[in-house]
Structure formats: C-alpha cells, structure tokens
Enzyme design. Structure first.
Site, PDB file in Angstrom:
ATOM      1  N   SER A 158      69.206  52.132 -61.778  1.00 41.79           N
ATOM      2  CA  SER A 158      68.596  50.908 -62.252  1.00 41.79           C
ATOM      3  C   SER A 158      68.985  50.529 -63.667  1.00 41.79           C
ATOM      4  O   SER A 158      68.800  49.386 -64.076  1.00 41.79           O
ATOM      5  CB  SER A 158      67.082  51.046 -62.173  1.00 41.79           C
ATOM      6  OG  SER A 158      66.625  52.018 -63.094  1.00 41.79           O
ATOM      7  N   SER A 182      68.962  56.941 -62.015  1.00 44.56           N
ATOM      8  CA  SER A 182      69.220  55.681 -62.719  1.00 44.56           C
ATOM      9  C   SER A 182      69.895  55.768 -64.064  1.00 44.56           C
ATOM     10  O   SER A 182      70.254  54.743 -64.627  1.00 44.56           O
ATOM     11  CB  SER A 182      67.914  54.912 -62.896  1.00 44.56           C
ATOM     12  OG  SER A 182      67.627  54.235 -61.717  1.00 44.56           O
TER      13      SER A 182
HETATM   14  N1  GLN Z   1      67.942  54.365 -57.018  1.00 44.64           N
HETATM   15  C1  GLN Z   1      66.718  55.102 -57.004  1.00 44.64           C
HETATM   16  C2  GLN Z   1      65.586  54.240 -56.540  1.00 44.64           C
HETATM   17  O1  GLN Z   1      65.823  53.135 -56.223  1.00 44.64           O
HETATM   18  C3  GLN Z   1      66.445  55.678 -58.365  1.00 44.64           C
HETATM   19  C4  GLN Z   1      66.008  54.684 -59.354  1.00 44.64           C
HETATM   20  C5  GLN Z   1      65.722  55.273 -60.683  1.00 44.64           C
HETATM   21  O2  GLN Z   1      66.158  56.379 -60.984  1.00 44.64           O
HETATM   22  N2  GLN Z   1      64.940  54.565 -61.453  1.00 44.64           N
HETATM   23  O3  GLN Z   1      64.474  54.653 -56.484  1.00 44.64           O
END
Ligand code: GLN
EC number: 6.3.5.7
Length: 491
Positions: A158, A182
C-alpha cells in the site's frame, strides 16, 4: 553543482555538514522535482511552505553546529501518519478533510532529529492493497517502465506513493507502513530499500490503524544505509503505544559494512513455488551466491506452515480492520452523509465513504468475528499464526541468523492488470511477505536485479526479533553486489 535530488541521504548529510549546499536548496530541488512529477500522483498533498520554513530552521541550527541525525533532510510522509495541522486521510473519502491536532510519534521523532516534511504521500485506502489502486486520490505511477513500452505500471502497495516518490527522486526517503508487505513489496517494485522492523520497534501511535497486531511503520529509502539512518530516528519506545517495546535503539548505521562471515542463512524450501518465474529463481540463487561469497553459510530450512499464511492473514487482517474501522461512523471524523435516523446516518456515511476493497474487508472481518463463525475462522487463523511463528522460532533455534527469500513473486504489473475479477490474484502478491507480519519479525527488501523486461526485482531477508542490524549488514552485501538501479525519467 550536481543535481541535489540524486544524492543519497548519507551524501546529503555530508554536503549539509560541509556547507556545500543548504537545506533550503536541497528542499527546493525536491519541491521542483515534485512539481515536475505530478503525473506520477505520488503526493496527495504538497506542503512547500512548511517544507521551506522547516528547511530554514534546519539551516539555522546547522550554522550553529547543532546538527540532528537528519538535519535538513527532506522527506515524504505516507498519508497514514497523523501530521499536526496537515490533512491526513489514509487516502479514504471517509476521512474527508480531517486535520489532526496531533502528530504521530514516528513523524514527531523525524522532526525532532531535524528532518523536513515535503508533503503527504499516496497509499491504498487504509493501506489495503498491493498496487496503490484503491486510493480515493487515484492510482500512483511507477517511475519504472518495461523496456520499449509506455504502459504505466503500479508501484506496488500500500505504500505506493512512498516507493514511487523515493524511486523518482522526489524525496530523500519516506515513511511507510507494512501490515502484510506494504513496505517490502513496493520497495521491490521500484528498486528502493524498504524495511519492516520487528513488531513493537516503532510506535503505532498516531498512525491510522488497519490491523493493529500486524501494523508496523518503517522507512523506504534509496540505499540500505539510508534506511538504517531513517529507522534509527523512527524507532523507539513510546508509552502511548502499549505494544511498543522498551529496548534501546541501536545505531543501525554501524551495522553497515560489518562482516557477515560465518552467518548462517536459511533458504526455505516452501518458498519455491510451483510456476514461479525462472528469473525469480535465478535472482534468489544469485543472492545466495553473493552472501556465500561474503563468507555466509547457506542452509536449507523448512517453514512447513507457509502455505497457510496467506489465507490466515486474510482472516486476521480483515477481522482487526472491521473492528478498527468501526470508528468511522460520520459522527466524529470527516465525511457525514445524512439519514432519517442515526442508523441510517451511519449506513449512508459508511456506504459512501469507504471504497469497494475496504467494504469487502469490513464484511469479511465482521463475518469471521460473528458468533457462529468466530471459532471456525478467527480462532483457527490465530492458531495457524502461532504455528507460523513457531516455524521461524525452530529455524532460529538451529542457529540460523537470517532467511533469504524473493520479495515478490513477480515484477511490477500494469495499472488495472490484476485483481479485477478475482481479488485473490492481487492478494497473492504478498505470498512471501505476510508470514513475516504474522510472526512479528523484521524483514528487509533490497533491490537485487532486473527481469528480462528491465523491471527491478528485490530479495527479502527475514531476521530474528529485534535483530534489524543483521538485516542491514546482509542487505548491504546484496546492494554492493547488485549495484544501484535508477529509472530513466519519462515524466
Ligand atoms: N497487500 C496487503 C493487504 O492488502 C498488505 C497491505 C499492507 O501491508 N498494508 O492487506
């Protein structure tokens, strides 16, 4: 003068100390770069006035010899961190024009150490996503493109804005957060360095919560050394976050260049996926060979519960998210949609304010926590989590110092290319990173090579709890062997 935006943070620190340039000049160079790169959509809010006044203040301090560890260094801040007096939205419509009256602990420590804020960076809505496509401000462009192609690729998510801005030389480093990957996945997609520290290393206070037992802040930077410098300022105990740990913050930079001779590096056989692209396999063996050449010993290890990590994560994370996001009801923050009564006001606000992916997570989370399903899903996922953690503990108990894996199963993909009809296609991006959050361990992603289309690929190193130093030492070995990668400017 060389282009000030192309320096690493360590080089800029020297230039500032030697008075080769001022923080105001360094800051202005980055503000110009941001303006010229608006097409990337990395920043959702630019704060040039604040940046210049912080830079002037840093210059005055530097002139007096009062130099903090990040004095005069311009940074970008993921829009998940509350910044006092500066709009903070988590890139969700539901927060509207929320302007916090307080500063997150992590960012306040960066300002304490003299850093300069350039603005707020784009991210997936409430940090839910792997492509920065769920932001209410629209997608972010990756500064990298496939050779001979004009297709705009995602920077990962993210923390897509953070990764894109650092890779495009718009800021010298950025804050990011990692709940399931993320920090590391966008770092791998953009040839930047990202470290998710051990759970409890950085305070979560003042960071918009996604899944509180998994969320950790960390930096995205231009080099391993830069990441070490940033983490030192970001980390530390905070009584305002009861999960933050009271252990002294080491001088992470001192770990750079330290010998890795005799270190035992685990290669987990379960990370060798069926159908994994040959170039990822090749990158992984190359990384192992570099560590071996530096004197490390490679051993095959087993993390047998790996295959359950992703499904368990997609129960635990939405469960916690559904609870954390209950506070956005149209009464206290941001957006309010009217209704005939209070229930309708809640419903209208939440239906209007949350995007599709966030609504999906809230529904899944509510379902797995509901009376009849709690034991079957949530409790079971927590048990799986314990087993995943134990896999790592067993491995470290055998004397393994760190584990080497690919950071992602592929290079960056095009905007809109994945997850359109099947969200699991997007979730699979996190296959190598979620285990680390489930176990609360530190993990670093370091650029290690390119695929045959010229896109960057990264390797991940996973460490023992609170042993980020080993990751910095090993990460730098990979960085030295692989070299630094910068995209060709097209924006
Ligand atoms: N891509 C993962 C999710 O959508 C992790 C997101 C993150 O680490 N904030 O939950």
């Amino acid at each position: 003068m060389t282009d000030l935006t192309s320096l690493t943070l360590a080089e800029a620190r020297k230039g500032l100390a030697d008075k080769t340039f001022t923080s105001l000049e360094l800051t202005d160079a980055h503000l110009d770069a941001i303006e010229a790169a608006r097409v990337l959509n990395a920043f959702v809010m630019e704060t040039p006035d604040q940046a210049r006044s912080m830079a002037r203040a840093a210059d005055e301090k530097i002139a007096k010899g009062d130099v903090g560890p990040l004095a005069g260094i311009p940074l970008g801040i993921k829009d998940l961190f509350a910044t006092k007096g500066v709009r903070t939205t988590a890139c969700s419509k539901i927060l509207g024009n929320f302007v916090p009256t307080y500063e997150s602990t992590v960012t306040s420590q960066l300002w304490r150490d003299g850093a300069v804020m350039l603005g707020k960076l784009n991210n997936d809505e409430f940090a839910m996503g792997s492509a920065n496509e769920t932001s209410c401000f629209g997608p972010v462009g990756n500064p990298w493109r496939r050779e001979g192609s004009n297709t705009t690729l995602v920077p990962g998510g993210s923390s897509g804005g953070s990764a894109s801005a650092v890779a495009a030389l718009l800021c010298m480093g950025a804050t990011a957060t990692d709940t399931g990957g993320s920090i590391r996945q966008p770092a791998a997609f953009t040839a930047t360095v990202g470290i998710k520290p051990t759970y409890g290393r950085c305070s979560r206070w003042g960071i918009v919560a996604f899944a509180s037992s998994l969320d950790q802040a960390g930096p995205i930077a231009r080099s391993v050394r830069d990441a070490a410098m940033l983490l030192r300022s970001m980390a530390g105990h905070d009584p305002k976050d009861t999960t933050s740990v009271d252990i002294a913050v080491p001088d992470y930079e001192a770990a750079i260049g330290k010998s890795v001779k005799g270190m035992k590096i685990g290669i987990p056989k379960e990370y060798r996926l069926d159908g994994m692209p040959a170039e990822i396999e090749k990158l992984w063996s190359e990384g192992a060979a570099w560590l071996k050449a530096a004197g490390a010993e490679l051993v095959e290890v087993s993390l047998p519960h790996t295959k359950y990590a992703l499904p368990a994560y997609y129960i635990v994370a939405p469960a916690e998210a559904s609870s954390n996001l209950a506070r956005y009801d149209g009464v206290r923050y941001g957006l309010r949609e009217q209704g005939r009564n209070i229930i309708e006001l809640y419903e209208n606000t939440r239906a209007e304010g949350f995007g599709a992916e966030v609504r999906r997570r809230v529904m899944i989370g509510t379902y797995v926590l509901s009376a009849g399903y709690y034991d079957a899903y949530y409790l079971r996922a927590q048990k799986v989590r314990t087993l995943i953690k134990k896999d790592f503990e067993d491995c470290f108990a055998k004397g393994v110092d760190a584990i080497l894996t690919p950071a992602t199963p592929s290079a960056a993909f095009g905007i809109g290319e994945k997850g359109g009809t099947d969200p699991v296609e997007m979730y699979l991006n996190d296959i190598f990173t979620v285990t680390v959050n489930m176990a609360g361990l530190p993990g670093i992603a370091v650029p290690a090579g390119k695929d045959r289309q010229g896109l960057p690929l990264g390797l991940q190193l996973i460490g023992r709890p609170f042993d980020e130093e080993t990751l910095f030492s090993l990460g730098e070995v990979i960085e030295q062997a692989a070299g630094r990668f910068t995209p060709t400017r097209w924006w």
